[in-house]
Scaffold this active site. Structure first.
Site, PDB file in Angstrom:
ATOM      1  N   ASN A  28       0.905  -1.124   0.368  1.00 36.67           N
ATOM      2  CA  ASN A  28       0.271   0.092  -0.251  1.00 36.67           C
ATOM      3  C   ASN A  28       1.390   1.571   0.700  1.00 36.67           C
ATOM      4  O   ASN A  28       1.365   1.210   1.368  1.00 36.67           O
ATOM      5  CB  ASN A  28      -0.908  -0.168   1.234  1.00 36.67           C
ATOM      6  CG  ASN A  28      -1.970   0.919   1.592  1.00 36.67           C
ATOM      7  OD1 ASN A  28      -1.893   2.466   0.592  1.00 36.67           O
ATOM      8  ND2 ASN A  28      -2.287   1.380   2.481  1.00 36.67           N
ATOM      9  N   TRP A  29       0.999   1.598  -1.209  1.00 36.07           N
ATOM     10  CA  TRP A  29       1.548   3.250  -1.375  1.00 36.07           C
ATOM     11  C   TRP A  29       1.308   4.163  -0.526  1.00 36.07           C
ATOM     12  O   TRP A  29       2.014   5.327   0.022  1.00 36.07           O
ATOM     13  CB  TRP A  29       2.000   2.816  -3.084  1.00 36.07           C
ATOM     14  CG  TRP A  29       3.236   2.394  -3.743  1.00 36.07           C
ATOM     15  CD1 TRP A  29       3.743   1.136  -2.867  1.00 36.07           C
ATOM     16  CD2 TRP A  29       4.151   2.078  -4.929  1.00 36.07           C
ATOM     17  NE1 TRP A  29       4.319   0.284  -3.848  1.00 36.07           N
ATOM     18  CE2 TRP A  29       4.076   1.295  -4.897  1.00 36.07           C
ATOM     19  CE3 TRP A  29       3.795   3.048  -5.469  1.00 36.07           C
ATOM     20  CZ2 TRP A  29       5.522   0.750  -5.962  1.00 36.07           C
ATOM     21  CZ3 TRP A  29       4.506   2.835  -6.689  1.00 36.07           C
ATOM     22  CH2 TRP A  29       5.243   1.774  -6.739  1.00 36.07           C
ATOM     23  N   LYS A  30       0.336   3.746  -0.458  1.00 33.57           N
ATOM     24  CA  LYS A  30      -0.480   5.512   0.420  1.00 33.57           C
ATOM     25  C   LYS A  30      -0.586   6.306  -0.519  1.00 33.57           C
ATOM     26  O   LYS A  30      -0.257   6.269  -2.085  1.00 33.57           O
ATOM     27  CB  LYS A  30       0.285   5.648   1.787  1.00 33.57           C
ATOM     28  CG  LYS A  30      -0.451   4.856   2.363  1.00 33.57           C
ATOM     29  CD  LYS A  30      -0.318   5.017   3.589  1.00 33.57           C
ATOM     30  CE  LYS A  30      -0.192   3.581   4.346  1.00 33.57           C
ATOM     31  NZ  LYS A  30      -0.359   3.603   6.331  1.00 33.57           N
ATOM     32  N   HIS A 119      -9.889   1.605   4.783  1.00 26.96           N
ATOM     33  CA  HIS A 119      -8.258   1.471   5.048  1.00 26.96           C
ATOM     34  C   HIS A 119      -8.798   2.347   6.443  1.00 26.96           C
ATOM     35  O   HIS A 119      -9.470   3.544   6.298  1.00 26.96           O
ATOM     36  CB  HIS A 119      -7.294   1.865   4.135  1.00 26.96           C
ATOM     37  CG  HIS A 119      -6.119   2.057   4.740  1.00 26.96           C
ATOM     38  ND1 HIS A 119      -6.092   2.996   5.621  1.00 26.96           N
ATOM     39  CD2 HIS A 119      -4.978   0.756   4.874  1.00 26.96           C
ATOM     40  CE1 HIS A 119      -4.346   2.429   5.970  1.00 26.96           C
ATOM     41  NE2 HIS A 119      -4.024   2.399   5.829  1.00 26.96           N
ATOM     42  N   GLU A 189      -5.926  -5.127  10.348  1.00 26.37           N
ATOM     43  CA  GLU A 189      -4.587  -3.972  10.601  1.00 26.37           C
ATOM     44  C   GLU A 189      -4.928  -3.275  11.728  1.00 26.37           C
ATOM     45  O   GLU A 189      -5.572  -2.166  11.304  1.00 26.37           O
ATOM     46  CB  GLU A 189      -4.829  -3.240   9.798  1.00 26.37           C
ATOM     47  CG  GLU A 189      -4.432  -3.604   8.535  1.00 26.37           C
ATOM     48  CD  GLU A 189      -3.558  -2.357   7.524  1.00 26.37           C
ATOM     49  OE1 GLU A 189      -2.528  -2.853   6.942  1.00 26.37           O
ATOM     50  OE2 GLU A 189      -3.907  -1.703   6.923  1.00 26.37           O
ATOM     51  N   SER A 237       2.791  -2.317  10.265  1.00 23.55           N
ATOM     52  CA  SER A 237       4.232  -1.929  10.529  1.00 23.55           C
ATOM     53  C   SER A 237       5.020  -4.199  10.422  1.00 23.55           C
ATOM     54  O   SER A 237       6.564  -4.504  11.067  1.00 23.55           O
ATOM     55  CB  SER A 237       4.434  -1.493  11.796  1.00 23.55           C
ATOM     56  OG  SER A 237       4.172  -0.913  12.149  1.00 23.55           O
ATOM     57  N   GLY A 258       2.851  -1.158   4.123  1.00 22.31           N
ATOM     58  CA  GLY A 258       2.920   0.153   4.165  1.00 22.31           C
ATOM     59  C   GLY A 258       3.939   0.335   3.700  1.00 22.31           C
ATOM     60  O   GLY A 258       4.923   0.397   2.782  1.00 22.31           O
TER      61      GLY A 258
HETATM   62  C1  PEP Z   1      -1.363   0.232   6.278  1.00 20.21           C
HETATM   63  O1  PEP Z   1      -1.319   1.328   6.941  1.00 20.21           O
HETATM   64  O2  PEP Z   1      -1.970  -0.317   5.638  1.00 20.21           O
HETATM   65  C2  PEP Z   1       0.643  -0.683   6.550  1.00 20.21           C
HETATM   66  C3  PEP Z   1       0.112  -1.669   7.269  1.00 20.21           C
HETATM   67  O3  PEP Z   1       1.442   0.830   6.944  1.00 20.21           O
HETATM   68  P1  PEP Z   1       2.245   0.195   7.394  1.00 20.21           P
HETATM   69  O4  PEP Z   1       3.170  -1.198   7.072  1.00 20.21           O
HETATM   70  O5  PEP Z   1       3.243   1.028   7.766  1.00 20.21           O
HETATM   71  O6  PEP Z   1       2.227  -0.449   9.863  1.00 20.21           O
END
Ligand code: PEP
Length: 279
Positions: A28-30, A119, A189, A237, A258
């Site tokens: 997920n590149w956001k 999300h 998540e 994370s 992410g």
């Molecule tokens: C996310 O927000 O979908 C996510 C998995 O972020 P991160 O891996 O940076 O916690």
């Protein structure tokens, strides 16, 4: 023997069902990176490691604006068997007066196969379970496979977060037919474990496995035995250091990544870990 007959036999004996549960690593590149050039560089950097990947499905979810050029690259380099593209949202409408929105059908038309929906960063902007349910339905009609995100912001001592997750799953999947459940991925998540959450803390594979078992139960109460065809993945994370533990001990079918998906080395490493465990 026609294709339909072969597909019927494979499905009947659970072979397609097994294929559907291939492990999946989703990035997920956001709202990153900041230019199309950088997006292509990031994608191409990860794609260099594709040749050894046979058992892992890889999905990149960039901002809408980079979809077309990445899809062109995906096709030109014949990567379509290894990887696919996804989006991070779809519109609540189909076509019509929805200023600033992009519909599931339009996104499918420019190469998207998956859609991250619900999300926590979108829920924080007011997206409700009802909205997400509509988006899931639009996505399925358009041909996109929904990645439904669920997760609690805190773990209260009374374990009320189980009810919250149950409500999210039930309301977001309300009215979805049993026959579509194999197309759906649920991403657990926990918001408290996501890298951008202030004062975040680590979730453990045990935290994850317990919730995956619970989500499976909620799904099977709702969809019966078809529920086992849905993939459940973990996000929060994930990095190249903890990916193995989550994949081995979290009871999951893959990972939603992410921050680490923006780093060629880290994301490639996570894909390789998944591939090695699948051997
Ligand atoms: C996310 O927000 O979908 C996510 C998995 O972020 P991160 O891996 O940076 O916690």
């Amino acid at each position: 023997m026609g294709n339909k007959f072969i597909i019927y036999i494979l499905t009947h004996y659970g072979i397609i069902c097994h294929m559907e549960k291939k492990k999946i690593i989703i990035g997920n590149w956001k709202m990153n990176p900041s230019s199309s050039k950088e997006a292509e560089k990031l994608f191409s950097g990860v794609a260099k490691g594709f040749s050894g990947v046979k058992k892992t499905e890889i999905v990149f979810c960039p901002p809408f604006i980079y979809l077309e050029s990445l899809y062109r690259l995906l096709k030109a380099k014949r990567y379509t068997l290894k990887a696919s593209l996804g989006v991070q949202n779809v519109s609540l409408g189909d076509v019509g007066p929805y200023t600033g929105e992009v519909s599931a059908g339009m996104l499918y038309g420019v190469g998207a196969k998956y859609a991250i929906l619900g999300h926590s960063e979108r829920r924080a902007q007011g997206e409700s379970n009802g909205d997400i349910n509509k988006k899931i339905k639009f996505s399925l009609v358009a041909g996109l496979r929904p990645i439904l995100c669920v997760g609690e912001s805190v773990r209260d001592e009374q374990h009320g977060y189980f009810n919250l997750i149950k409500k999210q799953v039930e309301e977001c999947l309300s009215g979805i037919s049993k026959n579509s459940i194999y197309k759906i991925i649920i991403a657990y998540e926990p918001i408290w474990a996501i890298s951008s959450t202030p004062d975040r803390r680590d979730a453990t594979p045990d935290d994850c496995r317990e919730m995956v078992i619970f989500i499976r139960k909620v799904l099977s109460d709702k969809f019966g035995k078809e529920a086992s065809r849905a993939r459940i993945i973990y996000g929060g994370s994930v990095n190249s250091k903890n990916a193995k533990d989550f994949l081995q001990n979290g009871g999951i079918d893959g990972l939603l990544v992410g921050n680490a998906s923006l780093d060629v080395k880290k994301f490639t490493e996570i894909i390789k870990i998944c591939e090695t465990l699948n051997k």
